[in-house]
Design a protein around this motif. Structure first.
Motif, PDB file in Angstrom:
ATOM      1  N   GLU A 131      -6.251  -0.019 -10.267  1.00 35.45           N
ATOM      2  CA  GLU A 131      -6.186   1.451 -10.292  1.00 35.45           C
ATOM      3  C   GLU A 131      -5.079   1.857  -9.328  1.00 35.45           C
ATOM      4  OE1 GLU A 131      -8.774   5.228  -8.670  1.00 35.45           O
ATOM      5  OE2 GLU A 131      -9.891   3.488  -9.424  1.00 35.45           O
ATOM      6  N   TYR A 132      -3.952   2.230  -9.873  1.00 33.63           N
ATOM      7  CA  TYR A 132      -2.791   2.518  -9.024  1.00 33.63           C
ATOM      8  C   TYR A 132      -2.278   3.943  -9.195  1.00 33.63           C
ATOM      9  CZ  TYR A 132      -0.338   1.372 -13.391  1.00 33.63           C
ATOM     10  OH  TYR A 132       0.087   1.325 -14.697  1.00 33.63           O
ATOM     11  N   HIS A 133      -3.032   4.766  -9.909  1.00 32.68           N
ATOM     12  CA  HIS A 133      -2.670   6.178 -10.048  1.00 32.68           C
ATOM     13  C   HIS A 133      -3.939   6.965 -10.339  1.00 32.68           C
ATOM     14  CE1 HIS A 133      -3.227   6.293 -14.485  1.00 32.68           C
ATOM     15  NE2 HIS A 133      -2.919   5.009 -14.391  1.00 32.68           N
ATOM     16  N   GLY A 134      -3.850   8.286 -10.216  1.00 34.11           N
ATOM     17  CA  GLY A 134      -4.997   9.135 -10.496  1.00 34.11           C
ATOM     18  C   GLY A 134      -5.368  10.002  -9.306  1.00 34.11           C
ATOM     19  N   PRO A 135      -6.612  10.477  -9.248  1.00 36.96           N
ATOM     20  CA  PRO A 135      -7.029  11.326  -8.127  1.00 36.96           C
ATOM     21  C   PRO A 135      -7.023  10.594  -6.789  1.00 36.96           C
ATOM     22  CG  PRO A 135      -8.543  11.535  -9.994  1.00 36.96           C
ATOM     23  CD  PRO A 135      -7.653  10.367 -10.295  1.00 36.96           C
ATOM     24  N   ARG A 177     -12.016  -3.301   2.880  1.00 32.91           N
ATOM     25  CA  ARG A 177     -12.067  -4.765   2.904  1.00 32.91           C
ATOM     26  C   ARG A 177     -10.695  -5.446   2.906  1.00 32.91           C
ATOM     27  NH1 ARG A 177     -17.369  -6.203   2.017  1.00 32.91           N
ATOM     28  NH2 ARG A 177     -16.796  -8.381   1.690  1.00 32.91           N
ATOM     29  N   LEU A 178      -9.640  -4.742   2.606  1.00 38.98           N
ATOM     30  CA  LEU A 178      -8.313  -5.364   2.633  1.00 38.98           C
ATOM     31  C   LEU A 178      -7.873  -5.622   4.067  1.00 38.98           C
ATOM     32  CD1 LEU A 178      -6.353  -3.260  -0.034  1.00 38.98           C
ATOM     33  CD2 LEU A 178      -7.164  -5.622  -0.279  1.00 38.98           C
ATOM     34  N   PRO A 179      -7.031  -6.616   4.295  1.00 47.01           N
ATOM     35  CA  PRO A 179      -6.481  -6.821   5.636  1.00 47.01           C
ATOM     36  C   PRO A 179      -5.753  -5.564   6.114  1.00 47.01           C
ATOM     37  CG  PRO A 179      -5.919  -8.653   4.189  1.00 47.01           C
ATOM     38  CD  PRO A 179      -6.513  -7.599   3.317  1.00 47.01           C
ATOM     39  N   ALA A 180      -5.839  -5.286   7.374  1.00 49.33           N
ATOM     40  CA  ALA A 180      -5.241  -4.057   7.918  1.00 49.33           C
ATOM     41  C   ALA A 180      -3.735  -4.007   7.667  1.00 49.33           C
ATOM     42  CB  ALA A 180      -5.539  -3.957   9.409  1.00 49.33           C
ATOM     43  N   ARG A 181      -3.092  -5.169   7.659  1.00 50.35           N
ATOM     44  CA  ARG A 181      -1.633  -5.196   7.488  1.00 50.35           C
ATOM     45  C   ARG A 181      -1.203  -5.232   6.031  1.00 50.35           C
ATOM     46  NH1 ARG A 181       0.494 -10.122   9.975  1.00 50.35           N
ATOM     47  NH2 ARG A 181       2.382  -9.409   8.901  1.00 50.35           N
ATOM     48  N   ALA A 182      -2.145  -5.339   5.108  1.00 50.57           N
ATOM     49  CA  ALA A 182      -1.776  -5.335   3.687  1.00 50.57           C
ATOM     50  C   ALA A 182      -1.406  -3.917   3.272  1.00 50.57           C
ATOM     51  CB  ALA A 182      -2.930  -5.853   2.833  1.00 50.57           C
ATOM     52  N   GLN A 183      -0.259  -3.776   2.625  1.00 52.18           N
ATOM     53  CA  GLN A 183       0.213  -2.466   2.196  1.00 52.18           C
ATOM     54  C   GLN A 183      -0.092  -2.287   0.708  1.00 52.18           C
ATOM     55  OE1 GLN A 183       3.666  -0.834   4.218  1.00 52.18           O
ATOM     56  NE2 GLN A 183       4.309  -2.919   4.696  1.00 52.18           N
ATOM     57  N   VAL A 184      -0.472  -1.067   0.333  1.00 55.57           N
ATOM     58  CA  VAL A 184      -0.954  -0.806  -1.015  1.00 55.57           C
ATOM     59  C   VAL A 184      -0.013   0.153  -1.739  1.00 55.57           C
ATOM     60  CG1 VAL A 184      -2.878   0.015  -2.424  1.00 55.57           C
ATOM     61  CG2 VAL A 184      -3.329  -1.155  -0.246  1.00 55.57           C
ATOM     62  N   PHE A 185       0.398  -0.226  -2.949  1.00 52.17           N
ATOM     63  CA  PHE A 185       1.254   0.615  -3.777  1.00 52.17           C
ATOM     64  C   PHE A 185       0.447   1.698  -4.483  1.00 52.17           C
ATOM     65  CE2 PHE A 185       4.136  -3.222  -3.963  1.00 52.17           C
ATOM     66  CZ  PHE A 185       5.238  -2.609  -3.397  1.00 52.17           C
ATOM     67  N   TRP A 186       1.091   2.837  -4.712  1.00 57.61           N
ATOM     68  CA  TRP A 186       0.451   3.967  -5.403  1.00 57.61           C
ATOM     69  C   TRP A 186       1.534   4.763  -6.129  1.00 57.61           C
ATOM     70  CZ3 TRP A 186      -4.347   4.864  -6.665  1.00 57.61           C
ATOM     71  CH2 TRP A 186      -4.735   6.134  -7.081  1.00 57.61           C
TER      72      TRP A 186
END
Length: 457
Positions: free
Chosen positions: A162-166, A178-187
């Motif tokens: 899920e990479y788009h939406g509200p 739950r992701l590692p703090a340093r992991a960056q997430v695309f949106w």
């Protein structure tokens, strides 16, 4: 405030770039101050469809060369990982992805991305459903496992399913926790190709994910259903304050490198100075830098105006090109387009008062021919090649318009009207979008008007 990480994505569907094109893109990025390049072309089978297969030694050598070039320019090369039908309970599957990270690190790469976009939003294997409460828990586990291969000296990016939406779902909340703090997430925003991006919406999803998102802007990419749209236009509708809510900004390029770069130059200008960015002046700067003369620049800008359908254009304005006043003035000079003209073309701009005159449109048709000729002979062979399908469409519409005017000027020549219909059929075989049905609509109005004139004679 400006974006910390600014980059380009090679993540489209279709023919991946050649290695030469990738090196060309690195030089372009260095010139424009873009510091990160994600390698993740969907149609590289070893990246996605057949991800369990290893790259050949020759391919690894190319990655090593590309990474060396990137490092020389101060650019971060990010190695993309994807996995169709991944089994979270299969140790061998995890081992394949870990092995690819290790192999890439041996070639000098340090940054990686796991891309789980455009995949099913539910488990595909029963064992996975038994082990994990939901997909978010499983994906977070996978990111944590892969992150251990990258830390402490590398960056890790993640594109969720899920990479788009509200941006407020339980799926995203679980990832955030739950992701590692340093992991960056695309949106990508509210949509896959978001017409607008606001600071408020990025803050909302960043709060849910417990980290500032990295913008994945699907412009100017033009793959899949968009492959017939040129997407040579300036970046628009990106709020100047996005950098306050995002950790970075990556622009998705399309399969055609040189046409993508025309739009990407405007993206780079926005990223350098979001508050002072002006779309149209920056676009014309980009066009002039890509062409060798004022006539070439004028031709590219003319085509871009007619081929204006792209995600950042309001769907009600895709036909709002600059030739409508000339078309309206033409018919006004003739007292209208005839009793049998039919309705106005849906989607055209609302007519405004014009001075009746046929000359501007006749001149514009000649200009169309000149611009098509110029585009077919551009000094830059790559730009000439990448624009070729749209150039051919423009040249075809110029012929249609010339023949249609000829039919109107010679209403008693039935064969001239036949030429128009024959040419229309040929031009419409080319699906590349240039002004929609503007010129088809005009040509048929000419034929109806010519028919009425012949009947009165």
């Amino acid at each position: 405030m400006t974006f910390g990480c600014r980059g380009i994505l090679e993540a489209f569907y279709g023919r991946p770039w050649s290695w030469e094109e990738r090196h060309t893109m690195l030089d372009f990025m260095h010139e424009e101050g873009l510091g990160a390049y994600l390698y993740a072309p969907k149609n590289d089978p070893i990246h996605r469809n057949r991800w369990q297969e290893p790259y050949t030694d020759e391919e690894w050598m190319q990655f090593q060369r590309l990474n060396g070039h990137a490092r020389d320019l101060g650019i971060e090369l990010i190695f993309g990982l994807s996995a169709l039908a991944f089994r979270y309970t299969e140790k061998a599957h995890l081992g394949v992805l870990q092995g690819k990270i290790r192999a890439a690190r041996q070639r000098g790469l340090r940054s990686f991305a796991l891309l789980l976009d455009d995949l099913p939003d539910r488990f595909e294997h029963g064992d996975d459903r038994q082990r994990f409460p939901d997909l978010a828990h499983a994906q977070a586990w996978l990111v944590n496992e892969l992150f251990q291969e990258v830390a402490p000296d590398g960056q890790f990016y993640f594109c969720p399913t899920e990479y788009h939406g509200p941006g407020t779902s339980d799926y995203l909340r679980t990832l955030g926790a739950r992701l590692p703090a340093r992991a960056q997430v695309f949106w990508t925003g509210s949509q896959i190709c978001s017409p607008r991006l606001t600071e408020e919406e990025l803050r909302r999803v960043s709060d849910v994910l417990q980290r500032p998102v990295v913008v994945w802007d699907n412009f100017p990419v033009n793959d899949l259903d968009m492959q017939y749209d040129l997407h040579v236009a300036p970046l628009r509708h990106r709020a100047p304050g996005l950098a306050r809510a995002a950790a970075g900004y990556f622009a998705a390029a399309g399969p055609r490198v040189s046409t993508s770069q025309l739009a990407l130059r405007t993206t780079a200008a926005y990223l350098r100075n979001p508050h002072g960015y002006q779309p149209e002046p920056e676009f014309m700067k980009a066009v002039r830098r890509a062409t060798s003369s004022e006539s070439e620049a004028a031709a590219v800008a003319f085509l871009a105006d007619l081929a204006r359908r792209h995600p950042l254009t309001d769907r009600n304005e895709v036909l709002h090109h600059a030739l409508w006043p000339d078309i309206d003035a033409f018919w006004a000079a003739r007292g209208g387009s005839g009793k049998r003209a039919g309705p106005e073309l849906p989607g055209r701009p609302v007519p405004t008062p014009v001075t009746p005159d046929e000359a501007p449109l006749r001149s514009a048709v000649q200009e169309m021919e000149r611009h098509a000729f110029t585009l077919a002979h551009l000094h830059d062979p790559a730009l000439r090649r990448d624009l070729a399908p749209w150039t051919a469409k423009l040249a075809g519409w110029a012929r249609v318009m010339k023949y249609a005017l000829g039919a109107l000027d010679h209403p008693h020549d039935a064969r001239t009207r036949e030429y128009v219909l024959e040419e229309l059929a040929l031009v419409r075989e080319n699906f590349h979008w240039v002004a929609g049905d503007t010129f088809d609509h005009f040509a048929r109005r000419c034929l109806r008007a010519a028919g009425e004139t012949e009947e009165l004679a």
